[in-house]
Design an enzyme around this catalytic site. Structure first.
Site, PDB file in Angstrom:
ATOM      1  N   LYS A 194       0.928  -1.345   0.056  1.00  0.00           N
ATOM      2  CA  LYS A 194      -0.087   0.064  -0.025  1.00  0.00           C
ATOM      3  C   LYS A 194       0.918   1.331   0.301  1.00  0.00           C
ATOM      4  CE  LYS A 194      -3.626   2.218   2.187  1.00  0.00           C
ATOM      5  NZ  LYS A 194      -4.733   2.461   3.510  1.00  0.00           N
ATOM      6  N   LYS A 247      -2.019  -1.573  -3.937  1.00  0.00           N
ATOM      7  CA  LYS A 247      -3.163  -0.310  -3.746  1.00  0.00           C
ATOM      8  C   LYS A 247      -1.763   0.748  -3.802  1.00  0.00           C
ATOM      9  CE  LYS A 247      -5.939   1.901  -0.616  1.00  0.00           C
ATOM     10  NZ  LYS A 247      -6.426   2.445   0.613  1.00  0.00           N
TER      11      LYS A 247
END
Ligand code: PBG
Length: 323
Positions: A194, A247
């Site tokens: 992330k 992400k």
């Protein structure tokens, strides 16, 4: 010329026959924002077509999505500022509206698969994913809060826990908490790679969850780094993650690919709010064909190696596929 690649593109039948990547609505997870109250359907101004729903309005919407073939939803709570504190204690409180709504959704649609975020930010008065002391985000002090939050969500009926906080060691602590309480069947889809990204803006607007000070760079990854994604992948895998998420998705297709090549468990990608907002804005101005742009984006994320994709386009894609 002996070799003419165009021969394999000469008709729709041949193009379809040799198509390498198939994307279906079964690959999609639909993120949805939930708000306490009744009769609420508020559009998120920076994310058109997406709403903060109260549970009574959300149930019929979920039914419509299920009928379109969407099976899996990731629900995020927009928490009133007055309920936030440093320890994010509302996240596992008895009277938490989100946990009640999750129970109601699972009672109404037992066949529906529900995912949930584990991180402090929607519940934290500091707006950070971890516990903050003197401006520092403390790792080990955050872990027990994450574990409690995950347990409360599993008890409410969540099928897939999504640790999105990027604290070290969280997957292991959550797995241990779930298992020792009998939730061995609850999955963990870890936000493995992330990145500290500019593309989360509309999501933070939707939940009013932006950090009150500082940024998330001491826990979310540096967009310049790729090898580090392998380290995060290795840790999450060893700590018991069932699926590894990347992400955002679009600027990080190489990261999806490298995780796909190096791990045998499913890889997923989060096509985040800012990525979707760009397409909504361009399509609204007539600069892009919405359906074609959305379909190409999602297909490319799958081609890069994602098995599952979290996307705000899920419902529109399901409608396109029906045609
Ligand atoms: C919370 C969380 C964020 C997103 C998913 N979970 C925001 C953040 O980390 O600041 C972003 C999703 C999106 O932009 O669509 N930890």
């Amino acid at each position: 010329m002996n070799i003419r690649p165009r021969r394999n593109r000469k008709s729709a039948a041949i193009r379809n026959m040799v198509e390498e990547t198939k994307l279906g609505v079964e690959n999609l997870i639909y993120p949805i924002f939930l708000k306490d109250g009744s009769n609420i359907k508020e559009e998120v101004s920076s994310l058109p077509n997406n709403f903060r729903w109260s549970i009574d309005r959300l149930l019929p919407e979920l039914e419509e999505c299920l009928n379109l073939g969407i099976t899996t939803f990731d629900i995020f709570p927009a928490v009133d500022e007055s309920l936030k504190d440093k320890m994010a204690s509302y996240s596992y409180a008895e009277d938490n509206f989100y946990l009640h709504a999750i129970r109601r959704i699972k009672e109404t649609f037992p066949e529906l698969t529900l995912m949930s975020d584990v991180a402090l930010d929607p519940y934290s008065s500091d707006g950070h994913d971890g516990y903050v002391e003197n401006g520092k985000i403390l790792n080990d002090e955050t872990l027990p809060i994450l574990a409690k939050m995950a347990l409360a969500q599993a008890q409410a009926g969540i099928d897939i826990i999504g640790p999105s906080d990027m604290m070290d060691g969280r997957v292991g602590v959550i797995r241990e908490m779930l298992d020792s309480n009998g939730f061995t069947d609850v999955s963990i889809m870890s936000y493995t790679a992330k990145y500290a990204s500019a593309f989360y803006g509309p999501f933070r607007d939707a939940l009013n969850s932006a950090p009150k000070s500082g940024d998330k760079k001491t826990y979310q990854m540096n967009p310049a780094n790729k090898r580090e994604a392998l380290l995060e992948g290795q840790l999450d895998f060893e700590e018991g993650a069932d699926m590894l998420m990347v992400k955002p998705a679009l600027c990080y297709l190489d990261i999806i690919h490298v995780l796909r090549e190096n791990f045998s468990i499913p890889i997923t990608a989060y096509n985040v709010s800012g990525e979707c907002a760009m397409v909504y804005a361009a399509a609204k101005n007539g600069w892009l064909d919405y359906e074609r742009a959305v379909s190409e984006m999602l297909l490319s994320i799958k081609r890069a190696g994602a098995d599952g994709i979290l996307t705000y386009f899920a419902k529109d894609f399901a409608n396109f596929s029906k045609k």
